[in-house]
Design an enzyme around this catalytic site. Structure first.
Site, PDB file in Angstrom:
ATOM      1  N   LYS A 105       0.823  -1.233   0.000  1.00 16.83           N
ATOM      2  CA  LYS A 105       0.000   0.000   0.000  1.00 16.83           C
ATOM      3  C   LYS A 105       0.849   1.272   0.000  1.00 16.83           C
ATOM      4  O   LYS A 105       0.756   2.112   0.893  1.00 16.83           O
ATOM      5  CB  LYS A 105      -0.972  -0.013   1.168  1.00 16.83           C
ATOM      6  CG  LYS A 105      -1.944  -1.185   1.073  1.00 16.83           C
ATOM      7  CD  LYS A 105      -3.124  -1.034   1.988  1.00 16.83           C
ATOM      8  CE  LYS A 105      -4.043  -2.227   1.903  1.00 16.83           C
ATOM      9  NZ  LYS A 105      -3.469  -3.462   2.473  1.00 16.83           N
TER      10      LYS A 105
HETATM   11  O1  LIG Z   1      -9.429  -3.328   1.288  1.00 21.09           O
HETATM   12  C1  LIG Z   1      -8.563  -4.050   1.761  1.00 21.09           C
HETATM   13  C2  LIG Z   1      -7.247  -4.012   1.336  1.00 21.09           C
HETATM   14  C3  LIG Z   1      -6.350  -4.899   1.872  1.00 21.09           C
HETATM   15  N1  LIG Z   1      -6.714  -5.787   2.817  1.00 21.09           N
HETATM   16  C4  LIG Z   1      -5.680  -6.735   3.314  1.00 21.09           C
HETATM   17  O2  LIG Z   1      -6.079  -8.060   2.944  1.00 21.09           O
HETATM   18  C5  LIG Z   1      -5.844  -8.967   4.025  1.00 21.09           C
HETATM   19  C6  LIG Z   1      -7.165  -9.514   4.528  1.00 21.09           C
HETATM   20  O3  LIG Z   1      -6.963 -10.429   5.568  1.00 21.09           O
HETATM   21  P1  LIG Z   1      -8.131 -11.432   6.084  1.00 21.09           P
HETATM   22  O4  LIG Z   1      -7.484 -12.144   7.222  1.00 21.09           O
HETATM   23  O5  LIG Z   1      -8.483 -12.356   4.950  1.00 21.09           O
HETATM   24  O6  LIG Z   1      -9.271 -10.585   6.501  1.00 21.09           O
HETATM   25  C7  LIG Z   1      -5.056  -8.172   5.056  1.00 21.09           C
HETATM   26  O7  LIG Z   1      -3.685  -8.309   4.749  1.00 21.09           O
HETATM   27  C8  LIG Z   1      -5.484  -6.745   4.813  1.00 21.09           C
HETATM   28  O8  LIG Z   1      -4.488  -5.815   5.176  1.00 21.09           O
HETATM   29  C9  LIG Z   1      -8.005  -5.825   3.245  1.00 21.09           C
HETATM   30  O9  LIG Z   1      -8.393  -6.635   4.112  1.00 21.09           O
HETATM   31  N2  LIG Z   1      -8.908  -4.948   2.693  1.00 21.09           N
END
Ligand SMILES: O=c1ccn([C@@H]2O[C@H](COP(=O)(O)O)[C@@H](O)[C@H]2O)c(=O)[nH]1
Length: 305
Positions: A105
């Site tokens: 990001k």
């Molecule tokens: O909009 C967003 C952008 C990035 N993320 C990232 O994806 C994973 C989600 O993790 P889970 O455990 O599957 O919930 C995490 O690294 C976030 O920083 C997001 O969730 N939403």
């Protein structure tokens, strides 16, 4: 890289990416104990545990999936040893043929974005040598700086055949505070989406652009609009599983060709052994639980098509 990602999605029949977010709480005790015996209860110990954990998960899932998405924050919390663990994870995933989406990001004024782009999806020239620092295939980008912040990533990506996913509509609860605000009568995420699509025209692969968009699974109605606005843009879709997004919610993210989206799950896969559903595996067999969770996720997504 977008062509390679799509090829791998077609080959595995799995439009999914495993999120490698090794929070200490998700790492099984036996992995941490072993790392602490060797390196002590230190940043090095924690970083080593994260690497061991990732390696085992990659070993048990790489044949089922096209890509992994290491979340750099989870490594940065362990300082420099954490960054080494991030790097080792990328190198190992690449050796297994996986596409790497670095969830970093980034985005800043032009000169700083140039350095971020060089670090993550490009290469740096030092004297007569050239190095790829982190060497991801894609990086996630924050578009808040506008074209100044994006252009360096575009230029580097064109030169290196790498790509990016730009935040358009994020999956979190408060994402609407700014992203849904009306600007000239339209929600901001739509305006950003249209611009991402335009940036993408500058760097096209065979079917889709190297410039993708992050669109949360938690806002399926908005995905309907964005999918129409951005037909050639690949969506990276977080929010499935742990954040409440379901397979049905994912459907609008895909195009009719069955392509157009790759769905992330981090906790749902790497911490599957903590879920009742996979209790039979036990903590020692955490990586097998992750493999089963990947298979279940693939089938869950298939069930809505
Ligand atoms: O909009 C967003 C952008 C990035 N993320 C990232 O994806 C994973 C989600 O993790 P889970 O455990 O599957 O919930 C995490 O690294 C976030 O920083 C997001 O969730 N939403």
């Amino acid at each position: 890289m977008i062509n390679k990602l799509i090829e791998k999605i077609k080959e595995t029949q799995a439009p999914i990416v495993v999120g490698l977010d090794p929070m200490l709480d998700y790492i099984p005790e036996q992995v941490k104990e072993k790392a602490y015996e060797e390196f002590g209860e230190t940043l090095e110990g924690a970083a080593w545990a994260a690497w061991e954990f990732n390696k085992n998960i990659i070993d048990t899932t790489y044949d089922l999936i096209p890509a992994v998405k290491p979340q750099i924050a989870m490594y940065e919390q362990f300082g420099l040893p954490g960054l080494l663990s991030y790097q080792k994870t990328i190198d190992y995933a690449r050796s297994k043929g996986l596409v790497i989406i670095g969830d970093v990001k980034r985005g800043d004024i032009g000169s700083t974005s140039q350095a971020y782009a060089t670090a993550h999806i490009g290469r740096i020239k030092i004297g007569s040598n050239e190095f790829r620092a982190f060497d991801e295939d894609f990086a996630t980008i924050n578009p808040y700086f506008g074209t100044d912040g994006i252009k360096p990533f575009l230029d580097v990506a064109k030169e290196e055949n790498t790509g990016m996913f730009i935040l358009v509509k994020t999956s979190n609860k408060s994402s609407g505070e700014f992203q849904d605000r009306l600007v000239d009568g339209r929600p901001l995420y739509e305006i950003v989406g249209e611009q991402v699509s335009k940036w993408g025209e500058e760097h096209m692969g065979n079917e889709y652009s190297y410039v993708g968009a992050v669109v949360g699974a938690t806002y399926p109605q908005m995905a309907v609009t964005l999918r129409k606005l951005m037909p050639k843009t690949y969506f990276l879709v977080p929010g499935y599983g742990a954040q409440g997004g379901t397979a049905a919610d994912l459907k609008p993210c895909f195009n009719e060709d069955g392509l157009g989206a790759i769905v992330n799950s981090s906790r749902g896969i790497i911490a599957a052994y903590k879920n009742e559903k996979y209790a039979e595996f036990g903590e020692e067999n955490y990586a097998d639980a992750s493999r089963q969770a990947v298979i279940d996720m693939i089938n869950d997504i298939k069930s809505v098509f």
